[in-house]
Design an enzyme around this catalytic site. Structure first.
Site, mmCIF file in Angstrom:
data_model
loop_
_atom_site.group_PDB
_atom_site.id
_atom_site.type_symbol
_atom_site.label_atom_id
_atom_site.label_comp_id
_atom_site.label_asym_id
_atom_site.label_seq_id
_atom_site.Cartn_x
_atom_site.Cartn_y
_atom_site.Cartn_z
ATOM 1 N N ALA A 1 0.872 -1.062 0.382
ATOM 2 C CA ALA A 1 -0.183 -0.131 -0.292
ATOM 3 C C ALA A 1 0.835 1.587 0.196
ATOM 4 O O ALA A 1 2.018 1.403 -0.635
ATOM 5 C CB ALA A 1 -1.070 0.025 0.967
ATOM 6 N N SER A 2 0.313 2.208 0.647
ATOM 7 C CA SER A 2 1.463 3.855 0.675
ATOM 8 C C SER A 2 2.649 3.697 1.160
ATOM 9 O O SER A 2 3.566 4.471 0.839
ATOM 10 C CB SER A 2 0.728 4.788 1.323
ATOM 11 O OG SER A 2 -0.694 4.737 0.598
ATOM 12 N N LEU A 3 3.530 2.561 1.556
ATOM 13 C CA LEU A 3 4.354 2.812 2.243
ATOM 14 C C LEU A 3 5.465 2.145 0.880
ATOM 15 O O LEU A 3 6.015 2.539 0.922
ATOM 16 C CB LEU A 3 4.898 1.259 2.831
ATOM 17 C CG LEU A 3 4.466 0.843 3.842
ATOM 18 C CD1 LEU A 3 4.848 -0.727 5.054
ATOM 19 C CD2 LEU A 3 4.315 1.620 5.042
ATOM 20 N N LYS B 1 5.262 5.110 -1.441
ATOM 21 C CA LYS B 1 5.616 6.106 -1.754
ATOM 22 C C LYS B 1 6.674 6.055 -0.873
ATOM 23 O O LYS B 1 7.634 7.097 -1.249
ATOM 24 C CB LYS B 1 4.679 6.719 -0.087
ATOM 25 C CG LYS B 1 3.318 6.904 -1.363
ATOM 26 C CD LYS B 1 2.036 7.736 -0.331
ATOM 27 C CE LYS B 1 1.013 8.464 -0.943
ATOM 28 N NZ LYS B 1 0.071 7.251 -1.564
#
Length: 394
Positions: free
Chosen positions: A78-80, A82
């Protein structure tokens, strides 16, 4: 100074090797928290002095099949994603391929509204003010995703550079810049510059056929089964599949500063703008608070920063339906923790798990939406304007 996590693990596992076996006391507490928060699977790694010193997986990757979760199970980052993307971008800054404060018109071959998907900004010249620094620090003023708006169109909620507003849209714009400036697809850049550097053999920005049968099943808050998506398009804002082993290796490398100059690393972990939103989501809502000033909550480049009792700290979350992930680091001791889960409920156990490992850290859990399983009174939306901090962290 050794962190409390290492002291606990040393007491439980005297004589363990560099990658210790599980500690009975830690395991028991993690399982208790998982049961209380209704989390079917969690993978946890502890880092100290830039090295992974403990890793273990608990529960199931697939409950119905009774398939246990492993530290090499394929999980959705997921947003890890980023944070890993930001690390790669800072390498490009190091090499002067990209300048953090260059305005967008100087970085693209044509106006942003001329690219597919960005015509919505054609009548708003503020896109010209955007810089990689703003996009990496979530200070572009763009909302998270355009579909949040009733008209499903992309727009600015605040002037660029004026306020922290979490924005996946901003990261996608920066991906456009990076791919155009380098002439290389994002999935190739990430593999060459991040995944190979840190030995992340089971991490990819797009689905790989060799992941089949090794991926986790995901579970919604009510236990609803959610199949693992096979993403075919690399997205800086969140398409990465990874494992606990791999992301812990990345996090340890970040804490060591590997792959970046001292200047770039310092820039990445320097406060860009103080965070004044009562909660992270939805951060485009109006309203401000000074409640987090005492811990210095601020936007970094790819990470959120704050001052903890263990010294300067940084973190990144990764959430989606059936996924809650968390990475936390302490710069002074090069220590931290990574937790990956296959459940929408895992954020309810992250704060007590962190406190079990490190003691009091002044983690801004309320701002993050990490409401503990035993504090349901803090979940109603009307608490939005009343930030809560851990005792002694005001």
């Amino acid at each position: 100074m050794k962190i409390r996590a290492l002291i606990v693990l040393a007491a439980l596992c005297a004589g363990c090797a560099a990658v210790p076996q599980r500690g009975p006391g830690v395991d028991a507490d993690v399982r208790r928290l998982m049961d209380a928060a209704l989390v079917p699977g969690l993978a946890l790694a502890v880092i100290d002095h830039g090295q992974v010193v403990y890793r273990h997986a608990y529960g199931h990757a697939d409950v119905a099949a009774a398939r246990p979760l492993r530290t090499d199970t394929i999980m959705y980052g997921a947003s890890l994603t980023k944070a890993a993307f930001a690390y790669m971008v800072m390498q490009l800054v190091d090499e002067q391929v990209l300048a953090l404060d260059a305005p967008l018109p100087s970085l693209l071959s044509k106006p942003l509204p001329d690219y597919p998907g960005y015509a919505d900004l054609g009548d708003d010249p503020r896109w010209r003010l955007l810089t990689p620094r703003m996009l990496l620090s979530h200070t572009s003023g763009l909302l998270n995703w355009r579909f949040i708006n009733d008209n499903r169109k992309l727009d600015f909620k605040y002037p660029p550079g004026s306020r922290y507003v979490y924005s996946g849209e901003g990261l996608q714009i920066l991906q456009l810049v990076v791919e155009e400036r380098t002439g290389t697809p994002l999935q190739t850049l990430m593999r060459q510059r991040v995944f190979e550097r840190f030995g992340m053999r089971n991490t990819s920005m797009v689905w790989r056929d060799d992941f089949s049968g090794r991926e986790t099943v995901h579970y919604g808050g009510d236990g609803t089964v959610i199949a693992h998506q096979h993403r075919s398009r690399a997205r800086a804002a969140g398409s990465m599949d990874t494992t606990l082993d791999d992301y812990a290796s990345f996090m340890a490398g970040v804490l060591r500063g590997e792959g970046l100059s001292a200047k770039a690393r310092e820039e990445m972990f320097s406060p860009q703008l103080a965070i004044v939103s009562p909660r992270q989501f939805p951060s485009h809502w109006p309203g401000e608070t000074a409640a987090y000033r005492g811990i210095g909550l601020a936007a970094g480049l790819g990470w959120v920063l704050y001052n903890s009792p263990l010294g300067p700290a940084f973190f990144k979350e990764g959430n989606d339906d059936g996924t809650n992930n968390f990475a936390l680091g302490f710069l002074r001791t090069q220590s931290g923790v990574v937790m990956l889960s296959n459940s929408s409920n895992a954020d309810r156990m992250f704060l007590p798990a962190v406190e079990r490992l490190f003691g009091g850290t002044c983690l801004p859990w309320y701002w993050m939406g990490y409401i503990p399983y035993d504090r349901p009174d803090l979940r109603p939306p009307d608490r939005h304007a009343q930030p809560v901090l851990s005792p002694g962290c005001e």
